[in-house]
Design an enzyme around this catalytic site. Structure first.
Site, short mmCIF file in Angstrom:
data_model
loop_
_atom_site.label_atom_id
_atom_site.label_comp_id
_atom_site.label_asym_id
_atom_site.label_seq_id
_atom_site.Cartn_x
_atom_site.Cartn_y
_atom_site.Cartn_z
CE LYS A 158 -2.05 -0.76 3.99
NZ LYS A 158 -1.53 -2.10 4.56
NE ARG A 189 -4.82 -0.65 9.20
CZ ARG A 189 -3.63 -1.01 9.35
NH1 ARG A 189 -3.19 -0.92 10.48
NH2 ARG A 189 -2.48 -0.71 8.50
NE ARG A 192 7.38 -3.42 7.28
CZ ARG A 192 6.07 -3.34 7.31
NH1 ARG A 192 5.55 -2.92 6.19
NH2 ARG A 192 5.33 -3.55 8.48
NE ARG A 252 6.13 -0.90 11.32
CZ ARG A 252 5.20 -0.99 10.56
NH1 ARG A 252 5.07 -0.48 9.46
NH2 ARG A 252 3.67 -1.47 10.96
NE ARG A 278 1.40 -5.23 11.99
CZ ARG A 278 2.47 -5.27 11.77
NH1 ARG A 278 3.31 -5.88 12.63
NH2 ARG A 278 2.96 -4.85 10.78
P1 AMP Z 1 0.66 -0.03 9.89
O1 AMP Z 1 1.96 1.10 9.90
O2 AMP Z 1 -0.22 0.40 8.86
O3 AMP Z 1 1.20 -1.33 9.67
O4 AMP Z 1 0.22 0.27 11.33
C1 AMP Z 1 0.92 0.03 12.55
C2 AMP Z 1 -0.10 -0.08 13.57
O5 AMP Z 1 -0.79 1.20 13.73
C3 AMP Z 1 -1.02 -1.20 13.44
O6 AMP Z 1 -0.76 -2.39 14.03
C4 AMP Z 1 -2.26 -0.51 14.51
O7 AMP Z 1 -1.72 -0.51 15.70
C5 AMP Z 1 -1.99 0.94 14.38
N1 AMP Z 1 -3.13 1.43 13.19
C6 AMP Z 1 -2.87 1.89 12.08
N2 AMP Z 1 -3.85 2.25 11.34
C7 AMP Z 1 -4.90 2.04 12.10
C8 AMP Z 1 -6.43 2.23 12.11
N3 AMP Z 1 -6.95 2.39 10.75
N4 AMP Z 1 -7.13 1.67 13.14
C9 AMP Z 1 -6.54 1.45 14.31
N5 AMP Z 1 -5.19 1.37 14.45
C10 AMP Z 1 -4.32 1.54 13.48
#
Ligand code: AMP
Length: 209
Positions: free
Chosen positions: A13, A86, A120, A153, A164
């Site tokens: 994405k 989400r 990653r 990360r 996740r």
């Molecule tokens: P990402 O960088 O997209 O992998 O997001 C990392 C973390 O941020 C996720 O595992 C969630 O803990 C939090 N997060 C990101 N986007 C959302 C969302 N739309 N709703 C809730 N938590 C989110």
């Protein structure tokens, strides 16, 4: 035109949002990145969300909406929401406050996603993303762009990755159906190369010139 990008971690994405930003001037609204920046700056919100983020849990909606509010007042001609919505509750919020022309679902098998996520690495200085197998840095564990140290990360460990993925299947899959019902879903096979995906994407959303 606003777009929402949906897909499990590792589905590309962010890469696709970066390409559209560079070529067409979209603003890339990366929710995960905005949340990580609050954690790094140790803001009140950052302290409240740390344990959710590190365990791979969803951050509660009220914090997500607070972070987003900032972006909604901006007079931008096109936003790409990367990792939002989400949950169905978030999708309803989006429908009311910031409707999108299309939701794009980057469809990827869990097994490939796990392989991509575990290899990653991100630059601890500028945030650039690398993959040790597909897109390794020129110098060992150093960023090609700024020389910063590459790190994994905090939530890219096995337990959080599995959590996740589970959340994606249970909470985010219904969001895909939500956009499908509204006739604005684009589904793309995310196992293809970034170049192939980019070509399909610009054709589907009519940006081809
Ligand atoms: P990402 O960088 O997209 O992998 O997001 C990392 C973390 O941020 C996720 O595992 C969630 O803990 C939090 N997060 C990101 N986007 C959302 C969302 N739309 N709703 C809730 N938590 C989110």
């Amino acid at each position: 035109m606003n777009l929402a990008f949906l897909g499990i971690q590792g589905s590309g994405k962010g890469t696709q949002a970066g390409l559209l930003k560079k070529k067409y001037g979209f603003e890339h609204v990366n929710i995960g990145e905005l949340l990580r920046s609050h954690m790094a700056r140790k803001t009140l919100l950052g302290l409240k969300i740390t344990s959710y983020m590190e365990q791979g849990d969803l951050v509660p909606d009220n914090y997500i909406f607070t972070v987003l509010e900032d972006k909604l007042h901006k007079n931008s001609h096109g936003l790409i929401f990367d990792g939002f919505p989400r949950t169905i509750n978030q999708a309803e919020y989006m429908e009311e406050k910031i409707p999108v022309a299309y939701a794009v679902f980057f469809d990827l098998d869990d097994k490939i996603a796990i392989e991509r996520i575990t290899s990653r690495r991100v630059c601890s200085n500028c945030g650039r993303v690398y993959n040790l197998i597909l897109n390794p840095p020129k110098e060992d564990m150093k960023c090609d762009h700024c020389g910063g140290q590459l790190i994994q990360r905090n939530d890219d460990h096995e337990a959080a990755i599995k959590r996740r993925l589970n959340i994606f299947h249970n909470r985010t899959k219904p969001v895909i159906a939500f956009f499908e019902e509204r006739d604005c879903l684009i589904k793309i096979d995310a196992s293809q190369s970034p170049e192939q995906i980019h070509k399909i994407l610009i054709k589907e959303i009519n940006l081809e010139k």
